[in-house]
Write an enzyme that holds these catalytic residues in place. Sequence first.
Site, mmCIF file in Angstrom:
data_model
loop_
_atom_site.group_PDB
_atom_site.id
_atom_site.type_symbol
_atom_site.label_atom_id
_atom_site.label_comp_id
_atom_site.label_asym_id
_atom_site.label_seq_id
_atom_site.Cartn_x
_atom_site.Cartn_y
_atom_site.Cartn_z
ATOM 1 N N ASP A 1 1.565 -1.314 -0.218
ATOM 2 C CA ASP A 1 0.056 -0.141 0.274
ATOM 3 C C ASP A 1 0.849 1.078 0.048
ATOM 4 O O ASP A 1 1.203 1.698 -0.785
ATOM 5 C CB ASP A 1 -0.824 -0.027 1.229
ATOM 6 C CG ASP A 1 -1.763 -0.954 0.881
ATOM 7 O OD1 ASP A 1 -2.416 -1.606 -0.204
ATOM 8 O OD2 ASP A 1 -3.026 -0.920 2.084
ATOM 9 N N ASP B 1 -10.956 2.738 2.879
ATOM 10 C CA ASP B 1 -10.859 1.822 2.404
ATOM 11 C C ASP B 1 -12.149 0.300 3.246
ATOM 12 O O ASP B 1 -12.697 0.755 4.888
ATOM 13 C CB ASP B 1 -9.921 0.271 3.721
ATOM 14 C CG ASP B 1 -9.046 -0.336 3.464
ATOM 15 O OD1 ASP B 1 -10.219 -1.848 3.002
ATOM 16 O OD2 ASP B 1 -8.143 -0.991 3.846
#
Length: 426
Positions: A331, A338
């Site tokens: 990431d 999210d």
Amino acid sequence: MEICGRCYYVSAIHGDDNNDGTESHPLKSLYAVNCLDLQPGDQVLLERGSVFEGQFLHLDVQGTKEHPIYIGAYGTGERPLIQTNGQGIWYQDYGTQLDAPTHVYKGYVSSAVLLYDCEYVTVENLEITNCGGVFGETYSAPHKMNRTGVAGIAKNRGTLHEIHLNNLYIHDVEGNVYDKHMNNGGIYFTCLKPDEEEKTGVARYENVSVRGCHLKRTSRWGIAIGYSYKCKEFMMAELPDELFEKYGHHNIYIADNYVEEIGGDGITVMYAMKPLVEYNSGDSCALEMNDRYYSEPENRGGKVAAGIWPWKSKDALLTYNEMRDMRLNQDSMAWDADSGDGTLYQYNYSRLNEGGCVMFCLEEAIHNEFRYNVSMDDLGGTISPSGNPDAWIHHNVFYHRAEVPFVRARMDDGTYTAEENKFYQI
């Protein structure tokens, strides 16, 4: 603050645990504090300049709205230091497996400050460390003890109200690099399955704030509030308000904090209705999400971390935050909407993050908006619409190198709408 209870003074410099705890005759140790029967309105003040070596503050106390319990400092000089060194061990058990079978959900934890089923409590103006620990234990051991600076636990008292952490300096917390959802890092709040939920109600939080704290060299997390044993109830895209009325947190406020040199993620709010995350700053997070540190995960995945982001929250607002120099991993972007419903990022600034500016993460991240933000020289790929169905990106300013693509490679399988953005090559 109205004073209605008793004030206990504690000095590691000239106190004695046989004293009565007055300012002229203070107690000496946190062991004596742990034995106090604190009542609503009581205060515990640690003398500035005191070092509480190998000690810990573990509380199970309840103030009231009118008369909260206060833990703080008195005198002049440096903040009192709680230097726990792997002591303060307790057993954490969510009471159920979590939303992924690889997530560890029980085990021993060392916490410098433990707020176990506490409410109407304020803790401020302390310095906290928690390194060292089991003899012969390597830093990246697969089953290393989890460690926390401040751990909050909700379990057997239903909804816990009014917990406030202010002006804490928490550093050198050597936690477990693999365990994402144990109480593991600088500040971490969690909710465990109650012994008798039908009597006490669901364990969750209302009115929790973390303000003006400095987190440095903590692992795995910087600040996280608050993972829940009810996580499987949230495994859907649309998150109705009624879900949070039953299982979620309300009025979570994270502001004016600085996280730096964090092993994993910087700041995360979880399972919260309309949380507000503002005026925070981060620098050099995800330092341990690499093969050098993340070297013995066994069956655990999760070698990923982002900067400041919500998880399974509804209408989260993240505004006026800054994130710099996120280190490269799967990431490693500054911002990550999210698996939440209605996340809004606005007026944030990001710079030189090795995974880019923002990710909209997977199919259960819906109704997300990214507006009026500035991205300065973020790397790898500016945005990551990874499986996301409907991100809206508008009125942002992106300063970028010619070789950096707008969409990050292999993170480009989602759908987004980009409108009225400005791009400047640097």
